[in-house]
Design a protein around this motif. Structure first.
Motif, PDB file in Angstrom:
ATOM      1  N   ALA A 196       0.858  -1.184   0.000  1.00  0.00           N
ATOM      2  CA  ALA A 196       0.000   0.000   0.000  1.00  0.00           C
ATOM      3  C   ALA A 196       0.896   1.235   0.000  1.00  0.00           C
ATOM      4  O   ALA A 196       2.003   1.221   0.532  1.00  0.00           O
ATOM      5  CB  ALA A 196      -0.896  -0.001   1.225  1.00  0.00           C
ATOM      6  N   GLN A 197       0.412   2.282  -0.610  1.00  0.00           N
ATOM      7  CA  GLN A 197       1.182   3.518  -0.621  1.00  0.00           C
ATOM      8  C   GLN A 197       1.243   4.074   0.793  1.00  0.00           C
ATOM      9  O   GLN A 197       0.287   4.002   1.560  1.00  0.00           O
ATOM     10  CB  GLN A 197       0.544   4.522  -1.561  1.00  0.00           C
ATOM     11  N   ASP A 198       2.387   4.648   1.139  1.00  0.00           N
ATOM     12  CA  ASP A 198       2.600   5.120   2.504  1.00  0.00           C
ATOM     13  C   ASP A 198       1.642   6.236   2.895  1.00  0.00           C
ATOM     14  O   ASP A 198       1.185   6.295   4.020  1.00  0.00           O
ATOM     15  CB  ASP A 198       4.039   5.612   2.678  1.00  0.00           C
ATOM     16  N   GLU A 199       1.338   7.137   1.966  1.00  0.00           N
ATOM     17  CA  GLU A 199       0.512   8.277   2.329  1.00  0.00           C
ATOM     18  C   GLU A 199      -0.978   7.939   2.384  1.00  0.00           C
ATOM     19  O   GLU A 199      -1.768   8.688   2.907  1.00  0.00           O
ATOM     20  CB  GLU A 199       0.763   9.434   1.366  1.00  0.00           C
ATOM     21  N   GLU A 200      -1.366   6.793   1.887  1.00  0.00           N
ATOM     22  CA  GLU A 200      -2.765   6.407   1.855  1.00  0.00           C
ATOM     23  C   GLU A 200      -3.098   5.510   3.046  1.00  0.00           C
ATOM     24  O   GLU A 200      -2.575   4.418   3.187  1.00  0.00           O
ATOM     25  CB  GLU A 200      -3.026   5.633   0.555  1.00  0.00           C
ATOM     26  N   GLU A 201      -3.940   5.993   3.942  1.00  0.00           N
ATOM     27  CA  GLU A 201      -4.342   5.191   5.091  1.00  0.00           C
ATOM     28  C   GLU A 201      -5.605   4.417   4.733  1.00  0.00           C
ATOM     29  O   GLU A 201      -6.595   4.987   4.298  1.00  0.00           O
ATOM     30  CB  GLU A 201      -4.607   6.071   6.299  1.00  0.00           C
ATOM     31  N   ILE A 202      -5.563   3.123   4.926  1.00  0.00           N
ATOM     32  CA  ILE A 202      -6.689   2.278   4.579  1.00  0.00           C
ATOM     33  C   ILE A 202      -7.690   2.303   5.729  1.00  0.00           C
ATOM     34  O   ILE A 202      -7.345   2.030   6.873  1.00  0.00           O
ATOM     35  CB  ILE A 202      -6.230   0.845   4.292  1.00  0.00           C
ATOM     36  N   VAL A 203      -8.936   2.645   5.406  1.00  0.00           N
ATOM     37  CA  VAL A 203      -9.992   2.728   6.401  1.00  0.00           C
ATOM     38  C   VAL A 203     -11.081   1.742   6.006  1.00  0.00           C
ATOM     39  O   VAL A 203     -11.533   1.719   4.864  1.00  0.00           O
ATOM     40  CB  VAL A 203     -10.570   4.163   6.467  1.00  0.00           C
ATOM     41  N   ASP A 204     -11.493   0.931   6.951  1.00  0.00           N
ATOM     42  CA  ASP A 204     -12.547  -0.040   6.717  1.00  0.00           C
ATOM     43  C   ASP A 204     -13.896   0.676   6.787  1.00  0.00           C
ATOM     44  O   ASP A 204     -14.291   1.160   7.851  1.00  0.00           O
ATOM     45  CB  ASP A 204     -12.479  -1.145   7.763  1.00  0.00           C
TER      46      ASP A 204
END
Length: 91
Positions: A20-28
């Motif tokens: 995953a890209q570092d700047e993109e936070e994955i939110v459920d």
């Protein structure tokens, strides 16, 4: 035999890895909707009923009562609330 596993390990390391890209936070989105739906008054009251039952059962030493019905009622309403908007947020 060990040569075989060494060969397998080398081939395994050659497989591409997806990061995953570092700047993109994955939110459920389901978790976000559950938190939002938990604040609906009807669902809050079901949670309160479950907590009351849980406190009652925990205060007794010998009881056959459990809070399964209250828990299922709460989870059913929570999931019902979440499903109204969850699938529109999925990609």
């Amino acid at each position: 035999m060990f040569a075989f596993f060494g060969k397998v390990w080398q081939n395994f390391q050659l497989l591409p890895r997806v990061h995953a890209q570092d700047e993109e936070e994955i939110v459920d989105p389901q978790q976000v909707l559950r938190e939002k739906c938990a604040q609906v008054p009807k669902i809050e009251s079901l949670w309160g009923r479950y907590q009351e039952c849980n406190d009652r059962v925990n205060s007794r030493t010998k009881t056959t009562e459990n809070c399964q019905e209250e828990l299922f009622d709460y989870l059913h309403e929570l999931d019902h609330c979440v499903t109204h908007t969850l699938f529109s947020k999925l990609k």
